[in-house]
Each structure stands twice: as C-alpha cells, then as structure tokens.
Write a protein that holds these residues in place. Structure first.
Motif, PDB file in Angstrom:
ATOM      1  N   LEU A   1     -12.583  15.535  -3.280  1.00  0.00           N
ATOM      2  CA  LEU A   1     -11.421  14.984  -2.588  1.00  0.00           C
ATOM      3  C   LEU A   1     -10.189  15.849  -2.826  1.00  0.00           C
ATOM      4  N   THR A   2      -9.370  15.989  -1.802  1.00  0.00           N
ATOM      5  CA  THR A   2      -8.041  16.561  -1.986  1.00  0.00           C
ATOM      6  C   THR A   2      -7.131  15.468  -2.562  1.00  0.00           C
ATOM      7  N   HIS A   3      -5.900  15.855  -2.863  1.00  0.00           N
ATOM      8  CA  HIS A   3      -4.963  14.836  -3.362  1.00  0.00           C
ATOM      9  C   HIS A   3      -4.825  13.708  -2.344  1.00  0.00           C
ATOM     10  N   ARG A   4      -4.644  14.067  -1.062  1.00  0.00           N
ATOM     11  CA  ARG A   4      -4.507  13.043  -0.029  1.00  0.00           C
ATOM     12  C   ARG A   4      -5.793  12.233   0.095  1.00  0.00           C
ATOM     13  N   GLY A   5      -6.929  12.903  -0.084  1.00  0.00           N
ATOM     14  CA  GLY A   5      -8.213  12.217  -0.008  1.00  0.00           C
ATOM     15  C   GLY A   5      -8.391  11.178  -1.092  1.00  0.00           C
ATOM     16  N   ARG A   6      -7.827  11.440  -2.273  1.00  0.00           N
ATOM     17  CA  ARG A   6      -7.949  10.473  -3.370  1.00  0.00           C
ATOM     18  C   ARG A   6      -7.347   9.125  -2.990  1.00  0.00           C
ATOM     19  N   LEU A   7      -6.305   9.164  -2.167  1.00  0.00           N
ATOM     20  CA  LEU A   7      -5.658   7.919  -1.746  1.00  0.00           C
ATOM     21  C   LEU A   7      -6.505   7.147  -0.740  1.00  0.00           C
TER      22      LEU A   7
ATOM     23  N   ASP B   1       0.816  -1.220   0.000  1.00  0.00           N
ATOM     24  CA  ASP B   1       0.000   0.000   0.000  1.00  0.00           C
ATOM     25  C   ASP B   1       0.848   1.268   0.000  1.00  0.00           C
ATOM     26  N   ASP B   2       1.896   1.307   0.812  1.00  0.00           N
ATOM     27  CA  ASP B   2       2.731   2.518   0.877  1.00  0.00           C
ATOM     28  C   ASP B   2       3.467   2.749  -0.437  1.00  0.00           C
ATOM     29  N   ASP B   3       3.940   1.662  -1.029  1.00  0.00           N
ATOM     30  CA  ASP B   3       4.617   1.765  -2.328  1.00  0.00           C
ATOM     31  C   ASP B   3       3.651   2.295  -3.388  1.00  0.00           C
ATOM     32  N   GLN B   4       2.429   1.799  -3.386  1.00  0.00           N
ATOM     33  CA  GLN B   4       1.456   2.255  -4.370  1.00  0.00           C
ATOM     34  C   GLN B   4       1.093   3.722  -4.150  1.00  0.00           C
ATOM     35  N   ALA B   5       1.018   4.153  -2.890  1.00  0.00           N
ATOM     36  CA  ALA B   5       0.721   5.565  -2.613  1.00  0.00           C
ATOM     37  C   ALA B   5       1.833   6.456  -3.157  1.00  0.00           C
ATOM     38  N   ASP B   6       3.079   6.041  -2.966  1.00  0.00           N
ATOM     39  CA  ASP B   6       4.202   6.819  -3.494  1.00  0.00           C
ATOM     40  C   ASP B   6       4.134   6.901  -5.020  1.00  0.00           C
ATOM     41  N   LYS B   7       3.792   5.797  -5.644  1.00  0.00           N
ATOM     42  CA  LYS B   7       3.736   5.774  -7.113  1.00  0.00           C
ATOM     43  C   LYS B   7       2.556   6.572  -7.640  1.00  0.00           C
ATOM     44  N   TYR B   8       1.455   6.591  -6.891  1.00  0.00           N
ATOM     45  CA  TYR B   8       0.326   7.439  -7.294  1.00  0.00           C
ATOM     46  C   TYR B   8       0.759   8.906  -7.281  1.00  0.00           C
ATOM     47  N   ASP B   9       1.490   9.303  -6.240  1.00  0.00           N
ATOM     48  CA  ASP B   9       1.970  10.688  -6.162  1.00  0.00           C
ATOM     49  C   ASP B   9       2.826  11.037  -7.369  1.00  0.00           C
ATOM     50  N   ILE B  10       3.693  10.117  -7.774  1.00  0.00           N
ATOM     51  CA  ILE B  10       4.563  10.364  -8.932  1.00  0.00           C
ATOM     52  C   ILE B  10       3.729  10.526 -10.194  1.00  0.00           C
TER      53      ILE B  10
ATOM     54  N   ASP C   1       0.568  11.419 -10.503  1.00  0.00           N
ATOM     55  CA  ASP C   1      -0.215  12.650 -10.465  1.00  0.00           C
ATOM     56  C   ASP C   1       0.652  13.867 -10.754  1.00  0.00           C
ATOM     57  N   GLU C   2       1.829  13.897 -10.150  1.00  0.00           N
ATOM     58  CA  GLU C   2       2.724  15.041 -10.347  1.00  0.00           C
ATOM     59  C   GLU C   2       3.155  15.168 -11.816  1.00  0.00           C
ATOM     60  N   LEU C   3       3.604  14.067 -12.402  1.00  0.00           N
ATOM     61  CA  LEU C   3       4.137  14.133 -13.767  1.00  0.00           C
ATOM     62  C   LEU C   3       3.030  14.329 -14.802  1.00  0.00           C
ATOM     63  N   LEU C   4       1.882  13.701 -14.598  1.00  0.00           N
ATOM     64  CA  LEU C   4       0.799  13.839 -15.568  1.00  0.00           C
ATOM     65  C   LEU C   4       0.188  15.242 -15.525  1.00  0.00           C
ATOM     66  N   GLN C   5      -0.009  15.778 -14.326  1.00  0.00           N
ATOM     67  CA  GLN C   5      -0.559  17.126 -14.240  1.00  0.00           C
ATOM     68  C   GLN C   5       0.432  18.146 -14.794  1.00  0.00           C
ATOM     69  N   ALA C   6       1.722  17.929 -14.560  1.00  0.00           N
ATOM     70  CA  ALA C   6       2.736  18.833 -15.097  1.00  0.00           C
ATOM     71  C   ALA C   6       2.736  18.826 -16.624  1.00  0.00           C
ATOM     72  N   ALA C   7       2.281  17.700 -17.206  1.00  0.00           N
ATOM     73  CA  ALA C   7       2.214  17.571 -18.666  1.00  0.00           C
ATOM     74  C   ALA C   7       0.892  18.103 -19.225  1.00  0.00           C
ATOM     75  N   GLY C   8       0.045  18.666 -18.374  1.00  0.00           N
ATOM     76  CA  GLY C   8      -1.208  19.251 -18.847  1.00  0.00           C
ATOM     77  C   GLY C   8      -2.391  18.317 -18.834  1.00  0.00           C
ATOM     78  N   LEU C   9      -2.244  17.157 -18.172  1.00  0.00           N
ATOM     79  CA  LEU C   9      -3.337  16.198 -18.069  1.00  0.00           C
ATOM     80  C   LEU C   9      -3.997  16.364 -16.697  1.00  0.00           C
ATOM     81  N   GLU C  10      -5.260  16.767 -16.691  1.00  0.00           N
ATOM     82  CA  GLU C  10      -5.961  17.056 -15.442  1.00  0.00           C
ATOM     83  C   GLU C  10      -6.558  15.790 -14.856  1.00  0.00           C
ATOM     84  N   ASN C  11      -6.408  15.618 -13.553  1.00  0.00           N
ATOM     85  CA  ASN C  11      -7.029  14.484 -12.883  1.00  0.00           C
ATOM     86  C   ASN C  11      -8.525  14.747 -12.758  1.00  0.00           C
ATOM     87  N   TYR C  12      -9.356  13.929 -13.446  1.00  0.00           N
ATOM     88  CA  TYR C  12     -10.798  14.136 -13.378  1.00  0.00           C
ATOM     89  C   TYR C  12     -11.511  12.985 -12.673  1.00  0.00           C
TER      90      TYR C  12
END
Length: 364
Positions: free
Chosen positions: A348-354, A211-220, A222-233
């Motif tokens: 949900l906030t980012h943390r809430g999504r997890l 679970d902790d590993d997956q949470a870290d990877k979700y953060d990565i 979200d960060e890289l996709l949003q930085a590329a202009g892809l919005e989390n919907y």
C-alpha cells in the motif's frame, strides 16, 4: 520456562477481564464489578494452562497478556503464571499496562517472570480527550511509567494512542503525538476510534468519529512518527528496527495460537474457537474439569486466503501482485505499488493505507 524453538511460530494469549472502570468505546469482555473473583480466576488460569501443557501444547514464541487491565492483579502471581508457560529462548513476552498502576516493583516482578515488553495504554495526552474517551488515568503518569520502564531495563515497550474522540482538535492530536515522540519510544500504535455495537459510544451518534478528521490525524501521526525514526510496518503500527510486535505478526500471518481465560480466542490449522465469556462460568468449568470452549468455527480455504491477504496487505510485507487482476491493479494506481525489494509483491502507498479495507474487497 525456556525450550528450543518450535518448527513454526506459536503464540499464547492470556486474558485478564478485570477493570477499575470501563471505557465508553470498549466492547471487550471486561468487568468492573468482579474484583472479588481475581484470586480464583488466576487459579483457574494456571490450571487451564497446566492442562494445555500436559496435553502437548507447543512451545510458545510469543506470549501476550491483555484485557481488561492486567496491572490490577498481583504482579507476582501474574509473573508466576507467565513463567510457567514453555517458551523458546528468545520469546517475546508482553503485558498490557495502565499507566496509573505501574510501579518499579511491578515491572521488576514482570521481569522475573520473563516479561520483556510492555504496552502502555496512553490513548491521549490531553485531559479533556481522555475524559471524552471515558478514560480515568492521569496523563502525567505516562512520564512516570516510561521512567520506570527504563529504570528496570525493560528491553522494549509500546505506547498506544487513539485518535478521533469527540472534542479532539487537530492541535490536540498533534500535541499528543509530539509528547509521545518526546518519550523516545521504540514502538507506537495509533488507532482510529471505532464505534462498536453495544458500547455507550454506539448510542451517542454526536460523539462518533468523522472519517475526514481521522484521515487528517492519521497523516499527522505518520509524518511525526516517521520523522522520529519510527517506520510504519503495519497501517496502525510504527517501530524502530527490531521492535516490531512479533505477537501481532503471528496473528497477521495466520499462525497458531492458544488463548487462556474467559472469552479468549484460539486458532489451530484453520479452526478458531473461543472460551465462555464470563469469569464466573469460566471458573466453574475449570473447577469441574469441564471444557471451557464456548463455540468454534472452521474456516474454508477461500476464507483463510481472504483473511490472510486482508491482514498482510496492511503490512510492509505486502501481498503477491497476482492477488489482484491486472485490470484491478490499473484501477488501484496510486494506492498500491510494487514492493521495493520484491517485484512479485505489492504494498500500500500512504494514501492506500487509508483505504485498506476497501482495497481488500478487490482481491482476485
């Protein structure tokens, strides 16, 4: 076959149950040893669809062809089946694709049937992670597939990836997301690996995701996709404006849909039903003009309400704030916040999504 828009969105799902090999984590109704049934199965699909149309099936606003591996069957026949479905003029029509199978000619056939979106099962850009997932495709074919998609003018596409496989490092995952972003996709779905009962993965606890590993990877992701202009919907989905999956939204908002093929699910006004599971049984029943429904359930109002809130909570639309008691909202501080455009709703906030599943257990 285009028609005027229905009064409410209506979806069609077509199930193709054939695979060249089965992934270790897959619990879907798919088979690797039924290739000899493909032609008869496609005949039965067409017959089931025609009968539904004759019985007054609504015009579809979205069509999704999934599986299984739809790219294993004749693209011309699949395109013909898709083209036979009455759809509204601007319908979203999607086919799932294995990058090893895709050709320019295949995509042109799909386009001739009205397909305007494909979803590519990338899963990972790391060869050893693909092997850990039980995937057999060549990662280099992803690049070739994206080139083919653009060459035929496919209006939209999705790249689908999975995180949390055994042996996948954080660097492996970061590299996968960076390579996916380099393709400049209009939509990306990123799912945490889940352990489904009855799969080979379920019998090997040492390969289960952390679970902790997956949470870290979700953060990565979200960060890289949003930085590329892809919005989390939605928790697991990112898109450029206008490229969100309308078919998924149809499910999330509890609209009606009709599933065709073995094991396909349908929904109408709170009644859910599903077809017989095996392709042989499905074909025999269609040939005999029998009912292919295996079983059904009718959802009571409270169950429908809970499921609707649970699904919408995961989206950027959020849910009415009064879905939680005042005291619960206080407890959820930092996990849900007022919707930026509608103070009567919360998102949900980012943390809430997890923690979306846990939060949904606190509805009033």
């Amino acid at each position: 076959m285009s028609a005027s828009s229905p009064s409410s969105p209506f979806g069609v799902y077509i199930h193709i149950p054939f695979c060249a090999s089965k992934c270790d984590y897959c619990a879907f109704a798919t088979w690797t040893d039924r290739g000899h049934l493909i032609d008869r199965y496609l005949d039965s699909l067409q017959t089931e669809i025609v009968r539904a149309i004759d019985a007054g099936m609504p015009v579809a606003s979205t069509v999704f062809v999934g599986g299984g591996t739809p790219t294993l069957v004749s693209p011309e026949r699949l395109a013909s089946i898709v083209a036979s479905i009455p759809v509204e003029a601007d319908a979203e029509i999607t086919v799932e694709c294995n990058p090893d199978d895709v050709t320019v000619e295949m995509l042109r056939s799909y386009r001739s049937g009205g397909v305007n979106r494909v979803s590519i099962g990338v899963q990972s850009m790391s060869a050893h992670v693909l092997a850990a997932l039980g995937r057999t495709h060549d990662r280099d074919n992803v690049s070739r597939t994206v080139e083919a998609i653009r060459s035929v003018g496919m209006p939209s596409f999705n790249l689908d990836v999975i995180y949390g496989a055994a042996g996948e490092s954080v660097d492996d995952w970061r590299s996968t997301i960076r390579e996916v972003v380099a393709f400049d996709p209009p939509h990306v779905s990123a799912y945490g690996l889940t352990v489904e009962a009855g799969t080979p993965l379920a019998t090997q606890p040492d390969r289960h995701p952390d679970d902790d590993d997956q949470a870290d990877k979700y953060d990565i992701a979200d960060e890289l996709l949003q930085a590329a202009g892809l919005e989390n919907y939605e928790v697991s989905n990112w898109a450029r404006p206008g490229h969100e999956s309308r078919h998924n939204f149809l499910y999330w908002r509890q609209h009606d849909y009709r599933g065709f093929g073995c094991a396909a699910h349908s929904h109408r006004s709170g009644r859910r039903w599903w077809n017989v599971r095996t392709p042989e049984r499905y074909i025999d029943l269609v040939d005999a003009a029998g009912d292919v429904e295996a079983s059904a359930e009718v959802l009571d109002d409270e169950t429908r309400r809970f499921e609707r809130l649970q699904l919408l909570l995961r989206t950027r639309d959020g849910i009415p704030a009064d879905s939680f008691s005042h005291d619960t909202l206080v407890l959820l501080e930092g996990l849900v916040i007022p919707h930026p455009d509608d103070s009567t709703r919360v998102v949900l906030t980012h943390r809430g999504r997890l923690m979306a599943n846990e939060i949904s257990l606190r509805f009033a």
